[in-house]
Structure formats: structure tokens, C-alpha cells
Motif scaffolding. Structure first.
Motif, short mmCIF file in Angstrom:
data_model
loop_
_atom_site.label_atom_id
_atom_site.label_comp_id
_atom_site.label_asym_id
_atom_site.label_seq_id
_atom_site.Cartn_x
_atom_site.Cartn_y
_atom_site.Cartn_z
N ARG A 27 0.81 -1.21 0.00
CA ARG A 27 0.00 0.00 0.00
C ARG A 27 0.86 1.27 0.00
O ARG A 27 0.33 2.37 -0.20
CB ARG A 27 -0.95 0.01 1.20
CG ARG A 27 -2.01 -1.08 1.12
CD ARG A 27 -3.04 -0.97 2.22
NE ARG A 27 -3.95 -2.09 2.21
CZ ARG A 27 -4.99 -2.21 1.41
NH1 ARG A 27 -5.25 -1.26 0.53
NH2 ARG A 27 -5.77 -3.27 1.46
N GLN A 132 -11.33 -8.17 -12.12
CA GLN A 132 -10.19 -8.25 -11.21
C GLN A 132 -10.42 -7.47 -9.92
O GLN A 132 -9.50 -7.34 -9.10
CB GLN A 132 -8.93 -7.74 -11.93
CG GLN A 132 -8.53 -8.60 -13.12
CD GLN A 132 -7.31 -8.09 -13.84
OE1 GLN A 132 -6.71 -7.11 -13.44
NE2 GLN A 132 -6.94 -8.75 -14.93
N PRO A 134 -13.21 -6.88 -6.50
CA PRO A 134 -14.42 -7.32 -5.81
C PRO A 134 -15.61 -6.49 -6.28
O PRO A 134 -15.49 -5.29 -6.54
CB PRO A 134 -14.11 -7.06 -4.34
CG PRO A 134 -12.61 -7.03 -4.26
CD PRO A 134 -12.15 -6.48 -5.57
N GLN A 137 -16.42 -3.15 -4.44
CA GLN A 137 -15.42 -2.11 -4.70
C GLN A 137 -15.56 -1.57 -6.11
O GLN A 137 -15.47 -0.35 -6.32
CB GLN A 137 -14.01 -2.68 -4.49
CG GLN A 137 -12.91 -1.64 -4.70
CD GLN A 137 -11.51 -2.25 -4.61
OE1 GLN A 137 -11.36 -3.48 -4.56
NE2 GLN A 137 -10.50 -1.42 -4.60
N THR A 214 3.54 -4.33 -7.47
CA THR A 214 2.71 -5.20 -6.65
C THR A 214 2.29 -6.43 -7.46
O THR A 214 1.99 -6.32 -8.66
CB THR A 214 1.44 -4.43 -6.19
OG1 THR A 214 1.87 -3.30 -5.44
CG2 THR A 214 0.55 -5.31 -5.33
N GLN A 216 -0.13 -8.53 -8.84
CA GLN A 216 -1.56 -8.47 -9.13
C GLN A 216 -1.74 -8.74 -10.63
O GLN A 216 -0.78 -8.65 -11.41
CB GLN A 216 -2.14 -7.11 -8.76
CG GLN A 216 -1.42 -5.94 -9.40
CD GLN A 216 -2.26 -4.69 -9.43
OE1 GLN A 216 -3.34 -4.67 -9.99
NE2 GLN A 216 -1.75 -3.62 -8.80
N LYS A 244 2.68 -8.74 -2.13
CA LYS A 244 1.51 -9.45 -2.65
C LYS A 244 0.30 -8.52 -2.62
O LYS A 244 -0.01 -7.92 -1.60
CB LYS A 244 1.24 -10.69 -1.80
CG LYS A 244 2.30 -11.78 -1.91
CD LYS A 244 1.94 -12.95 -1.00
CE LYS A 244 2.99 -14.05 -1.09
NZ LYS A 244 2.68 -15.18 -0.16
N GLY A 245 -0.36 -8.41 -3.75
CA GLY A 245 -1.57 -7.60 -3.83
C GLY A 245 -2.81 -8.47 -3.75
O GLY A 245 -3.28 -8.82 -2.69
N TRP A 246 -3.33 -8.88 -4.90
CA TRP A 246 -4.52 -9.73 -4.95
C TRP A 246 -4.46 -10.60 -6.21
O TRP A 246 -3.80 -10.27 -7.18
CB TRP A 246 -5.79 -8.88 -4.93
CG TRP A 246 -5.85 -7.84 -6.01
CD1 TRP A 246 -6.41 -7.95 -7.25
CD2 TRP A 246 -5.28 -6.52 -5.96
NE1 TRP A 246 -6.25 -6.80 -7.96
CE2 TRP A 246 -5.57 -5.90 -7.20
CE3 TRP A 246 -4.59 -5.80 -4.98
CZ2 TRP A 246 -5.16 -4.60 -7.49
CZ3 TRP A 246 -4.19 -4.51 -5.27
CH2 TRP A 246 -4.48 -3.93 -6.50
N LEU A 247 -5.12 -11.74 -6.15
CA LEU A 247 -5.16 -12.69 -7.26
C LEU A 247 -3.76 -12.98 -7.80
O LEU A 247 -3.54 -13.02 -9.01
CB LEU A 247 -6.07 -12.15 -8.37
CG LEU A 247 -7.54 -11.87 -8.00
CD1 LEU A 247 -8.29 -11.30 -9.20
CD2 LEU A 247 -8.22 -13.11 -7.49
N TYR A 248 -2.84 -13.20 -6.87
CA TYR A 248 -1.44 -13.41 -7.25
C TYR A 248 -1.05 -14.89 -7.30
O TYR A 248 0.08 -15.22 -7.67
CB TYR A 248 -0.51 -12.70 -6.26
CG TYR A 248 -0.79 -13.03 -4.81
CD1 TYR A 248 -0.39 -14.23 -4.25
CD2 TYR A 248 -1.50 -12.14 -4.02
CE1 TYR A 248 -0.67 -14.53 -2.93
CE2 TYR A 248 -1.80 -12.43 -2.70
CZ TYR A 248 -1.37 -13.64 -2.16
OH TYR A 248 -1.67 -13.94 -0.85
N GLU A 249 -1.97 -15.79 -6.95
CA GLU A 249 -1.62 -17.21 -6.85
C GLU A 249 -1.11 -17.77 -8.17
O GLU A 249 -0.24 -18.64 -8.19
CB GLU A 249 -2.83 -18.02 -6.37
CG GLU A 249 -3.28 -17.70 -4.94
CD GLU A 249 -4.19 -16.49 -4.88
OE1 GLU A 249 -4.49 -15.89 -5.93
OE2 GLU A 249 -4.62 -16.13 -3.75
#
Length: 338
Positions: A27, A132, A134, A137, A214, A216, A244-249
Motif C-alpha cells: 500500500r 479483477q 471485488p 469495490q 505489486t 496483481q 503481494k496484492g490480490w489474485l497473485y496465486e
């Protein structure tokens, strides 16, 4: 609420800086850096306005004439509480302190306020890539950014690409949108060779390709991994610098699938002071994003004298100019050839 009273009769600008982060992590990238640098470089001479900076990170105004921090008891690190502050509490604070102009530093103005407002739009990734985000949001950003752009006196975009997006998606006349390109901090510069050698030695680094950002989806790192895996065998490694941000798997899955675990270094979040060393130590920076508001790592790397290969998507040709090599973001083979 804690504040110092701004004195004098100069115009007063109220700045929403609640997206400043006081914690190390992803962030502190992107928007945080833009807000921090804007506050750092605001003019403070005779005839300039007073600035009220609405933030819970009060140290950002320390020692700055004409600039005062206004805090709130509400913990705005939570998105929901930040929205509540932004829409309901900020207009009241602004009226109490006699603010003449509101500057919303990230997408949304308080719709209940009648004060003149300016809003900064970094990108419209939630419009280009809605899946990408939610759902809640995405709906909030889409609805409120559209309304804010229509109500604001002026809109600030950080690239010509973002300016065109605001015009296209929200039907805002281009003459109401000003482009203010991000600057490059003076810490990003070529460093002494001995300093760089010491950094490499301390980190156990050899030759490596660098990516900063990040983790993502829109950073398009799987394409970078595919291109890197297709390089001829060598001691060259890939360093992915960023939290790590989101949906990084998918990124970690791809590394294992390509059997390049020993050649890819995940550093996690790197402190601001360390980033120039990473740029200086790298063979080159690769930035394959499919979408960016601007692309600060591109210009930061070039300021350090590090070659850059970037995708030709959105704003990145603006950031790279004639100094970087470009490739199609969906073409791993073209990136490998570069």
C-alpha cells in the motif's frame, strides 16, 4: 480530532491524503507515493494558499510552512471507514476549517459538499478489468468516480492515456482534464559502483532481470515468466520486487509449472530507500503490464541508468518515450527476443 488552526486570510486548500500508508507493504506503492511527493513539493511561497492535509499520518506536514495536518479519530485504514469519512465527515471538517477548495487525491469527491473540488484520477483499471476487482469495490469506484468527475471543477490525470480514458468512459470534455505527469525523485540516479557492488554482495545477487510492482493480475507477470523461461540457459535470474496484492496465486503456480523456482527471486515489499539500489544493480527492468496509469518503475529505472523493456499498452509508451524498448503485452516470444 486534533489540529492546529491555520492563520491568515490566504485561500485554503483541503487535501484528502487518507490513502497515505504508515505501514511497510504494497500500500506504500503507487498512489501513496504520488500523494507523498505532491505534498512534499507543493509551493509554499508568498501568495500561495494554505494547505490543510486531512490524514492520520501527521508527520507528512512536519516543518512545512503553510501546511497543517488534520486528523480524525476514525481509523481510515479500513476501506469502509475511509469511505464514511470521505463522504460524511470530511465535508463537515472542511466547513469547520473554512476550506475554499477540496482536492480529492484519489478518484472520489464528497458528494454532499458544495465546495469547489478538484479530483485526481490515476487510472480506470476497474473499468478496463472489472473482473479483477471485488464487486462492491468495483461498483463504488465506477459510480462515485463517474459522479465525481462530472461534479469536479477540474480533473487531474497522470498521463495522456488516463486523460483519454476519463473522457471516453465518463464523457468528460477533454478541456476539463489536466495532465500532470509524475516526477522522479532525486534518489533515483546512478549510484557509485562500489555502493552497488556492496549491495549485490549483501543480498547474494549475481546478474538479474528486475520487475518492480505489486503482485496483481494487470502487471502481467505470467507473460514475463514465460519469456524468462524461454531464454537460453545462463546464470541470469529474475527478481520480482513488490508485495503481494490480490489474485497473485497464478504467479507462484506458473513458476512451479515452468520449473524455474531456483531462478526467480521474490523479494516481497522493498523499503523506499532500497529501491534505487535494486534498479542500479539490475541488468535491465522489464515492465509487461497490460494497463497502467503511468508506470513509475519505467522512469525510475531509466533515471538510474538501467535499460528498460516495457509493454506498448496504455500509458507505458509515454513513460518510456524513445529510451525504452516496447513489446506487445500478450507476446512472450517477442519479449524473449527483446
Amino acid at each position: 480530532m486534533q489540529t492546529e488552526q491555520v492563520t491568515g486570510k490566504r485561500p485554503c486548500v483541503g487535501i484528502n491524503a487518507h490513502l497515505l500508508s504508515g505501514e511497510a507493504g504494497y500500500r506504500r506503492a503507487g498512489i501513496h507515493q504520488y500523494i507523498f511527493q505532491v505534498l512534499r513539493h507543493l509551493p509554499q511561497g508568498e501568495g500561495d494558499p494554505d494547505y490543510l492535509v486531512f490524514t492520520n499520518q501527521g508527520d507528512v506536514t512536519a516543518g512545512k510552512a503553510g501546511m497543517t495536518a488534520v486528523s480524525t479519530r476514525l481509523n481510515t485504514s479500513s476501506r469502509l471507514r475511509r469511505i464514511l469519512w470521505e463522504q460524511f465527515i470530511w465535508p463537515l471538517q472542511a466547513r469547520r476549517h473554512g476550506v475554499d477548495l477540496l482536492h480529492s487525491m484519489a478518484f472520489v469527491t464528497p458528494l454532499l459538499s458544495r465546495r469547489t473540488a478538484v479530483v485526481t484520477i490515476y487510472d480506470l483499471s476497474f473499468m478496463h478489468y472489472p473482473k479483477q476487482f471485488p464487486a462492491s469495490q468495483r461498483r463504488y469506484l465506477t459510480t462515485m468516480t463517474r459522479q465525481s468527475c462530472r461534479r469536479a471543477r477540474r480533473i487531474i490525470a497522470i498521463s495522456q492515456s488516463s486523460r483519454q480514458d476519463v473522457h471516453q468512459f465518463f464523457n468528460v470534455p477533454p478541456d476539463r482534464i489536466d495532465v500532470v505527469l509524475p516526477g522522479v525523485d532525486e534518489v533515483y540516479r546512478p549510484l557509485p559502483e562500489e555502493t552497488v557492488r556492496t549491495f549485490r554482495r549483501e543480498k547474494g545477487l549475481g546478474r538479474f532481470i528486475l520487475h518492480v510492482g505489486t503482485l496483481q493480475p494487470r502487471k502481467n507477470i505470467p507473460v514475463l515468466l514465460n519469456a524468462f523461461a524461454n531464454l537460453p540457459p545462463s546464470d541470469l535470474k529474475l527478481a520480482l520486487v513488490g508485495g503481494k496484492g490480490w489474485l497473485y496465486e497464478e504467479i507462484f503456480t506458473q513458476v512451479k509449472k515452468l520449473s524455474i523456482e531456483e531462478r526467480v527471486l521474490f523479494t516481497g515489499y522493498v523499503p523506499d530507500a532500497e529501491l534505487p539500489l535494486w534498479y542500479n544493480a539490475a541488468e535491465l527492468l522489464v515492465f509487461p503490464s497490460v494497463y497502467e496509469g503511468f508506470g513509475m518503475p519505467v522512469v525510475e529505472a531509466m533515471a538510474c541508468g538501467t535499460p528498460v523493456i516495457a509493454s506498448n499498452a496504455s500509458s507505458l509508451p509515454e513513460a518510456a518515450g524513445e529510451a525504452g524498448l516496447l513489446f506487445a503485452p500478450d507476446n512472450a516470444a517477442e519479449l524473449t527476443d527483446r
